[in-house]
Design an enzyme around this catalytic site. Structure first.
Site, PDB file in Angstrom:
ATOM      1  N   HIS A  76       0.832  -1.199   0.000  1.00  0.00           N
ATOM      2  CA  HIS A  76       0.000   0.000   0.000  1.00  0.00           C
ATOM      3  C   HIS A  76       0.868   1.251   0.000  1.00  0.00           C
ATOM      4  O   HIS A  76       1.919   1.304   0.651  1.00  0.00           O
ATOM      5  CB  HIS A  76      -0.964   0.014   1.189  1.00  0.00           C
ATOM      6  N   ASP A  78      -0.631   4.277   0.753  1.00  0.00           N
ATOM      7  CA  ASP A  78      -1.178   5.228   1.718  1.00  0.00           C
ATOM      8  C   ASP A  78      -0.488   5.075   3.063  1.00  0.00           C
ATOM      9  O   ASP A  78      -0.042   3.989   3.440  1.00  0.00           O
ATOM     10  CB  ASP A  78      -2.694   5.076   1.853  1.00  0.00           C
ATOM     11  N   ASP A 109       6.505   1.524   6.878  1.00  0.00           N
ATOM     12  CA  ASP A 109       5.149   1.031   6.579  1.00  0.00           C
ATOM     13  C   ASP A 109       4.528   1.815   5.455  1.00  0.00           C
ATOM     14  O   ASP A 109       3.769   2.734   5.678  1.00  0.00           O
ATOM     15  CB  ASP A 109       4.302   1.152   7.864  1.00  0.00           C
ATOM     16  N   GLU A 145      -5.208   0.889   2.562  1.00  0.00           N
ATOM     17  CA  GLU A 145      -4.910  -0.085   3.611  1.00  0.00           C
ATOM     18  C   GLU A 145      -4.994   0.547   4.992  1.00  0.00           C
ATOM     19  O   GLU A 145      -5.464  -0.076   5.941  1.00  0.00           O
ATOM     20  CB  GLU A 145      -3.524  -0.686   3.383  1.00  0.00           C
ATOM     21  N   GLU A 146      -4.547   1.790   5.090  1.00  0.00           N
ATOM     22  CA  GLU A 146      -4.592   2.486   6.371  1.00  0.00           C
ATOM     23  C   GLU A 146      -5.968   3.116   6.630  1.00  0.00           C
ATOM     24  O   GLU A 146      -6.221   3.633   7.709  1.00  0.00           O
ATOM     25  CB  GLU A 146      -3.522   3.579   6.429  1.00  0.00           C
ATOM     26  N   GLU A 174       4.422  -5.944   4.305  1.00  0.00           N
ATOM     27  CA  GLU A 174       4.228  -5.263   5.580  1.00  0.00           C
ATOM     28  C   GLU A 174       5.491  -5.367   6.450  1.00  0.00           C
ATOM     29  O   GLU A 174       6.229  -6.349   6.361  1.00  0.00           O
ATOM     30  CB  GLU A 174       3.050  -5.870   6.346  1.00  0.00           C
ATOM     31  N   HIS A 363       4.224   4.279  12.216  1.00  0.00           N
ATOM     32  CA  HIS A 363       3.158   5.125  12.752  1.00  0.00           C
ATOM     33  C   HIS A 363       3.657   6.095  13.825  1.00  0.00           C
ATOM     34  O   HIS A 363       2.855   6.823  14.395  1.00  0.00           O
ATOM     35  CB  HIS A 363       1.997   4.287  13.314  1.00  0.00           C
TER      36      HIS A 363
END
Length: 395
Positions: A76, A78, A109, A145-146, A174, A363
């Site tokens: 992903h 995003d 990520d 995805e997020e 991931e 994150h």
């Protein structure tokens, strides 16, 4: 097709990080990937999906070749918001390399792993290793995805299946590693079910309780019984399932008022000894029993984010683990820990394993990874591709 030089994965990662693709925005990230993939011979298709009540999302499906076996890399573009920008020591979207580390939102990520896969594929293309009719590789890249996870991987897979495209094996990039690159890969994930419970009563004055019906004692009893149960002890591949109360609220700021409603939220992360449906039935059974004993009424709704699944250890996971060990010297733990990922959708279409960078800073403010790990991950992905197309995975 041949090339004079393979791509530098670190350069690609930096360019991707400079696209501020906070979910569900794209901000040029998909075009950046396509810009690297198209010269390799990949057919690049933008897949746009919409759904009521959710943001529209752009996705990218890029495929080289049309024959079997079909190896798919999923990921992903995003990323989550930066949060408190003042907590960052660098520009979150500058892709800065400092003290041997690549900083930026998405470094771990998971823009670093996408860059590594593109670079790995470029090495095989340069040597003419991927020939149409003798196998194909693809990238299944979502911008959702997020976010809600509705207009991304799930719908892409449905669309590909509807037109007859079959994925034989999939690797999701991931960030699976814990302390250092190579220490963990994921062969499955726990399921997740969220619940929203509302217990009804009758509002009234605390001095006249006989004229009211306080829902709070019933809510507390329901939660107590749920929390008291040991769901299981775990098994060979999964840790024990766990029930968690995530919120209790009556919205009452008045000291002499009995509220008319009481609410709670809950989540269960569950292993393959349960299903979302069986857990919902258990919770409703508890609520019904409390109402039978104490009276009142309740409303309950659930949302299953994904069922638990496992890709049983075999030739595919062994191929990936061997490549990891060859490059890093570590034997990766085969784990099912952590949260959910889009592998929960892919598992219905193909065997799927997850492996990527270390997840220590994902994150967080100052998200970063060792810059050298981007290149080492590309080496791992290259070895996986070479082994895969050499016939190392039989099924």
């Amino acid at each position: 097709m041949t090339m004079t030089a393979a791509y530098d994965p670190l350069e690609i990662a930096v360019e991707l990080i400079r696209c501020p693709s906070v979910t569900p925005r794209d901000e040029g990230a998909l075009a950046t990937l396509a810009g690297y993939l198209a010269p390799l011979g990949f057919s690049c298709e933008r897949m746009h999906f919409s759904d009521e009540g959710t943001p529209d999302v752009d996705n990218l499906y890029a495929r080289l070749g049309s024959g079997a076996p079909h190896f798919c890399f999923a990921g992903h573009t995003d990323v989550v918001p930066v949060g408190d920008a003042a907590a960052w020591s660098v520009d979150p979207f500058a892709g800065e390399i400092k003290a041997g580390k690549l900083f930026g939102r998405g470094a771990a990520d998971m823009k670093g792993s996408m860059a590594s896969f593109v670079a790995a594929a470029s090495r095989l293309v340069r040597e003419g290793k991927l020939i149409d009719g003798e196998g194909s590789i693809s990238l299944l890249i979502t911008g959702d995805e997020e976010g809600p996870g509705i207009n991304g991987t799930k719908k892409m897979l449905q669309a590909l299946s509807a037109r007859g495209e079959k994925i034989d094996h999939c690797l999701v990039g991931e960030p699976t590693c814990v302390a250092k690159l190579g220490d963990m890969m994921k062969i499955g994930r726990r399921g997740s079910i969220n619940g929203w419970l509302t217990v009804r009563g009758t509002q009234g004055h605390v001095a006249y309780p006989h004229l009211a019906d306080n829902p709070i004692p019933r809510l507390l009893e329901m939660l107590k019984r749920l929390d008291a149960r040991v769901l299981d002890q775990g098994n060979a591949h999964f840790q024990p399932s766990n029930f968690e109360i995530t919120s209790v609220d009556v919205g009452n700021e008045t000291t002499n008022l009995i509220p008319g409603t009481a609410r709670a939220m809950m989540n269960i992360r569950f292993n393959d000894e349960h299903t979302g449906a069986s857990l919902e039935a258990w919770m409703r059974g508890v609520f019904d029993q409390v109402v039978q004993e104490m009276g009142g009424a309740y409303e309950f709704r659930t949302q299953i984010s994904g069922e638990s699944f496992i890709t049983q250890p075999g030739t595919f996971s062994a191929l990936i683990a061997a490549a990891v060990t060859k490059v890093t010297g570590l034997t990766p733990e085969l784990s099912t820990s952590g949260g959910t990922s889009d592998a929960r959708f892919i598992r219905a279409y193909a065997p799927v394993v997850e492996f990527g960078l270390a997840n220590q800073t994902m994150h967080k403010a100052d998200e970063h990874v060792p810059a050298g790990d981007i290149g080492r991950l590309a080496d791992i992905y290259e070895m996986i591709l070479r082994g895969y197309f050499a016939g190392a995975v039989a099924s």
